[in-house]
Every structure is written in structure tokens, then in C-alpha cells.
Design an enzyme around this catalytic site. Structure first.
Site, short mmCIF file in Angstrom:
data_model
loop_
_atom_site.label_atom_id
_atom_site.label_comp_id
_atom_site.label_asym_id
_atom_site.label_seq_id
_atom_site.Cartn_x
_atom_site.Cartn_y
_atom_site.Cartn_z
CE LYS A 96 50.73 33.41 29.01
NZ LYS A 96 50.42 32.42 27.98
CD GLU A 138 46.46 47.16 22.25
OE1 GLU A 138 47.48 46.72 22.84
OE2 GLU A 138 46.11 46.77 21.13
N GLY A 180 46.39 33.03 26.61
CA GLY A 180 45.51 34.17 26.91
C GLY A 180 44.05 33.86 26.59
NE ARG A 181 44.39 31.14 20.79
CZ ARG A 181 45.68 31.41 20.69
NH1 ARG A 181 46.15 32.55 21.14
NH2 ARG A 181 46.51 30.55 20.13
CD GLU A 211 45.24 35.62 19.53
OE1 GLU A 211 45.12 36.82 19.23
OE2 GLU A 211 45.36 35.24 20.71
CG HIS A 250 14.92 41.94 11.56
ND1 HIS A 250 13.72 41.98 10.87
CD2 HIS A 250 14.72 41.10 12.60
CE1 HIS A 250 12.84 41.22 11.49
NE2 HIS A 250 13.43 40.67 12.54
CE LYS A 260 50.36 42.01 20.22
NZ LYS A 260 50.64 41.02 21.25
#
Ligand code: F6P
Length: 502
Positions: free
Chosen positions: A193, A199, A247-248, A333, A364, A473
Site C-alpha cells: 500500500k 521487507e 491493508g488488512r 492489529e 495431536h 520499525k
């Protein structure tokens, strides 16, 4: 009565409800197995095994009423600037349907349709080339939704283009993805965005070099200029995003291009249609029959009335194994806040820790703790009625396990041997999709989005900013010179750790 007082009244309700063990609560009101369930299109949800009764549910509906939950939903769909800390509208609903006559929402929908046209053209263009693999580079909201959708739905479409995801800044991630691919048959899609995410910029550069240039680089961004200059991508290969999409909440936009590549543009649009159908239900249905409101109020009950600190998402379908990863960002978030709109501290606890995985594998690994541990973990169990795999016995066993776990959680089992006793009283919701299709998948995710928003409304917090992720960040950027040996870190512990790293 203000909202906080109302929430603390829920605790008093909980004191009353908890005097009756959950199995007895259910036995005393046999109709709740049917009455505490809702169906919206392909999504059925049964809340009968939650640790509340009808009186408590009414108190929850009253709490929603007190904060004008339906009015706040209208405000979201109408594009009011409900993300007040960033002074933005929040219009992911306009990406998938036209639910509002407000000019800002209509305008957003028109922009979304135009972008969709460009997406379709790009999918067709790529299909006409010899590209067999596309690497989608992005992180957080620019990764988790598309990654989940492709994993869940890829079998539903054509797999002419294989889609791979690269998110982590750890170079091993890039190494692993690229080791399997041929650069001459690959393309890369850089999704960000902001186009300022460390990253994605680093991994994008790796991809550009690996591809030997920018010819097969595509981008999706709200910052077209930055994408164009940072990677020399011509504007016609950059699809838009907007500041009115978080973004999410962005997989419904061109951020969903990997989904369209994997399942086809028609499949992508069916996913949007499923979400739009759920949007219409949530917007127009009174709280008492509103699926997202029930889900949200149940979460509020478990957090504020019962004081439970975590929430598990257990998908009994291998194709939904990434659902809990996606929901972690969507929920945590959005709701990981401790101040209200006016900046004052919240008076009640907000988001619990969300986590989970896929059944039956998780039975399990961590289910022992869920059955007999000292912490009670409320859970969403998600199953799919119809299997698309040709192994009927497995599917019946999968269903038997799903049903068994929710029953055992609620009812427990007495034993003279304390080591072999199950206390029960573990609350859960069972959500069933008729089949896993782009449409039902879209509806499910939309339900979760609206549940998150309604929880934020009850708690009086902003679900649409994420300032909490900024500090880390900033510090990481400050430490880069220290790691390169060009400066000293200020913090003594960091200094000692850097010495070890060097
Ligand atoms: O993790 C923080 C965050 O800002 C998320 O909200 C967002 O989804 C992610 O980083 C990626 O941001 P961008 O799409 O701008 O690269």
C-alpha cells in the site's frame, strides 16, 4: 448507563450464568440448539455451546444497542471518516458491492470497478504469455489474505499460473521460493500500500535482480509514484490501492491479484459477491438476528464477562489451515488498542490473543491443554459440509472429530481419577460452510471483518489504525548502522547483543 458500566454489568450476568454448569444450561433449554444458531446464505453458525443463556444474550444485545451498533455499521458503509486518528473513510465494503448512496461510497465503488477491469486485463495479458509462475511479494495485509485465499481456493480454478508468496525479510525465504523457479518463465508482483515497507522493498529488489530487469515486474500500491520511481515500473503495470482501504482489509482490491491469477477473475468476483451478500445481511439485519453481531458480542462476552484471555480458530478443513494466520492480523492489529476515540484509557479489556490451526492435526499438538489445562480457551470450530476430495471415509472422520471436540469441550466427563477427568464448560461456536467456494469463502471473511468492527464499536476503540507496529520499525531502521559497524547502539543490552551478532 455508559458503555463501560454496561460492560461491567455483563460480569454480574456471568456470575449468575456460571453457577450452572454448561451441559446443564444446555439441557435446561433444549431449544437453544436450534434457537442460538443463524444461517446467512452458505454460512451456518451455532452458538448453543457458548457459556451464556438467553438473558445474558439479551444483555449483550442491549450493550450493542447502547453504542448504536447499527448506526455505526451505516457510518462504515457510508464512508464516514470513522478512522478518526488518520482522518480516513474505511470503505472495503465498496470494493465488493454498492451498499450506499453516499457520494464518497459511490465514488469508491466506481474506482473499485475500474481497477477490477484493469485486473481482468492483466490476468488475460499474463495468461497469453509463457509465464508459468508469479511470485507475490508483500507482507501483512499485502500477503496474508491473498495467501490464505490462494491456498483455500486454488483447486477451484485453473492453475495455469502458479502463485508463490514471499513476505519475510529473512533471505532464506527468498532463497527457498526462488530455488524452485525458472526466472525466464516467472514474473513478480510487488504489493505494498505504502511502498515504504522494508521487507517488500528488499525482497522486491531481489526479485528484480533475479528476473534480470523490470520487464516482468508488476505492482499494486496506493503510492503509484513511489512504486514507479523505486522500481522503474511503468504506470500501466501498477494497479491502484487507496487510503480508504486498510491493508488488512485489502484482499478485495487489486491486492487480490494473486487470487485472480490463481483461480481466475470470475472466481475472484464470486468471492467479492459472497462478501457483498454477507455485507447486505450485516447492514440490514437487526442485531438480534445479525450473524456478525452475534459473533462480536460472543467475543465481548468471553473477554469481558468471562475474562478469557485467548481465542482459538480451529479450521476442520485443510484448505483453511492459514485462516488463523490471516485472522491474527485482522483481529489483533485492529483490536489491539488500549485507548478510546478520545485518547482516554479503555476501562475494560480489549482484544484477547487469537491463535489456532487446522484440525485434526492440532488435536495431536495443543488440544491436551484445551481439554485439561487451567486456562479456558473459547474457540471457533469451522467445518465444511461438502468435501471436494474423493475420500469419503476421511471426510466422515473429519466431521466426527469436529463434532466430538466441541461436545467434549462443553460436556467434559467425570471420573474418580482426577487425571482422567474432564471439567467441560469450554465454550465454542461451530461454523459450517455448505461447501468451500469463492462465494462462501468471501462471506466467511466478511463476517469476521464485521465482527471485528462491531467489537471495536462496543469497546469504543479505532479498529482501523495500527500505530503499535511503528515503534519497532523505527528502532530497526535506527539499528541498521550499528549492525553494519558504523555506529554504536544507545541501549546497553542491544549493544551487548550486537557484539554477539558481529
Ligand atoms: O504490519 C504493519 C503494516 O502496516 C500492516 O498494517 C500492513 O498490512 C503491512 O504493514 C504492509 O504494509 P504495506 O502494504 O504498506 O507494505
Amino acid at each position: 448507563m455508559d458503555a463501560d458500566t454496561r460492560l461491567s454489568h455483563l460480569r454480574a450476568q456471568a456470575g449468575r450464568v456460571l453457577r450452572t454448569p454448561l451441559p446443564r444450561l444446555i439441557a435446561a433449554d433444549p431449544a437453544r440448539a436450534h434457537d442460538l444458531a443463524l444461517r446467512v446464505g452458505p454460512v451456518y453458525a451455532n452458538f448453543a455451546r457458548q457459556y451464556y443463556d438467553r438473558e445474558a444474550l439479551q444483555a449483550l444485545f442491549d450493550a450493542a444497542e447502547a453504542v448504536d451498533a447499527r448506526g455505526r455499521l451505516r457510518a462504515l458503509f457510508d464512508g464516514e471518516r470513522i478512522n478518526h486518528t488518520e482522518d480516513r473513510s474505511v470503505l472495503h465494503t465498496a470494493l465488493r458491492g454498492s451498499h450506499s448512496d453516499a457520494p464518497v461510497a459511490r465514488d469508491a465503488h466506481a474506482q473499485a470497478l475500474e481497477a477490477r477491469g484493469r485486473m481482468r486485463a492483466l490476468v488475460d495479458t499474463l495468461a497469453a504469455t509463457d509465464v508459468t509462475d508469479v511470485v507475490s511479494v508483500g507482507i501483512g495485509g499485502s500477503d496474508l489474505g491473498p495467501r490464505l485465499a490462494v491456498d483455500a481456493l486454488a483447486a477451484a480454478g485453473h492453475d495455469r499460473v502458479r502463485v508463490h508468496f514471499l513476505s519475510n525479510v529473512d533471505g532464506h525465504a527468498a532463497q527457498r521460493v526462488l530455488a524452485r523457479l525458472d526466472p525466464s518463465r516467472s514474473a513478480a508482483l510487488l504489493i505494498s500500500k505504502t511502498f515504504g515497507t522494508q521487507e517488500t522493498l528488499l525482497n522486491g529488489a531481489i526479485l528484480r535482480d533475479w528476473l534480470g530487469g523490470t520487464e516482468r515486474l508488476f505492482a499494486v500500491s496506493a503510492n503509484v509514484e513511489r512504486a514507479a520511481t523505486a522500481f522503474d515500473i511503468p504506470p500501466e503495470r501498477i494497479l491502484p490501492m487507496w487510503d480508504w482501504v486498510g491493508g488488512r482489509y485489502s484482499l478485495w482490491s487489486a491486492v487480490g491479484l494473486p487470487i485472480a491469477l490463481a483461480i481466475g477473475m470470475d472466481g475472484f468476483e464470486q468471492m467479492l459477491a459472497g462478501a457483498a451478500d454477507m455485507d447486505a445481511h450485516v447492514l440490514h439485519t437487526p442485531i438480534e438476528r445479525n450473524l456478525a453481531a452475534w459473533h462480536a458480542l460472543t467475543a465481548v462476552w468471553n473477554r469481558n464477562a468471562l475474562g478469557l484471555t485467548t481465542h482459538a480458530v480451529l479450521a476442520y478443513d485443510e484448505r483453511l489451515k492459514l485462516l488463523s494466520n490471516y485472522l491474527q492480523q485482522l483481529v489483533m492489529e485492529s483490536l489491539g488498542k488500549s485507548v478510546r476515540a478520545d485518547g482516554s484509557p479503555v476501562a475494560v479489556d480489549t482484544v484477547p490473543v487469537w491463535w489456532g490451526g487446522a484440525g485434526t492435526d492440532t488435536q495431536h499438538s495443543f488440544f491436551q491443554a484445551l481439554h485439561q489445562g487451567t486456562s479456558i480457551v473459547p474457540a471457533d470450530f469451522i467445518g465444511v459440509v461438502r468435501s471436494d476430495a474423493p475420500f469419503a471415509d476421511n471426510h466422515r472422520a473429519l466431521h466426527a472429530n469436529l463434532l466430538a471436540q466441541t461436545e467434549a469441550f462443553a460436556n467434559g466427563q467425570a471420573s474418580d481419577d482426577p487425571h482422567r477427568a474432564y471439567a467441560g464448560g469450554r465454550p465454542s461456536t461451530t461454523i459450517l460452510l455448505d461447501a468451500l467456494t469463492p462465494h462462501s469463502f468471501g462471506a466467511l471473511l466478511s463476517m469476521y471483518e464485521h465482527s471485528v468492527y462491531l467489537q471495536s464499536v462496543v469497546w469504543g476503540i479505532n479498529a482501523f489504525d495500527q500505530f503499535g507496529v511503528e515503534l519497532g520499525k523505527q528502532v530497526a531502521n535506527r539499528l541498521l548502522p550499528a549492525l553494519a559497524g558504523e555506529a554504536e547502539a544507545d541501549d546497553p543490552v542491544t549493544r551487548a547483543l550486537i557484539q554477539q551478532l558481529r
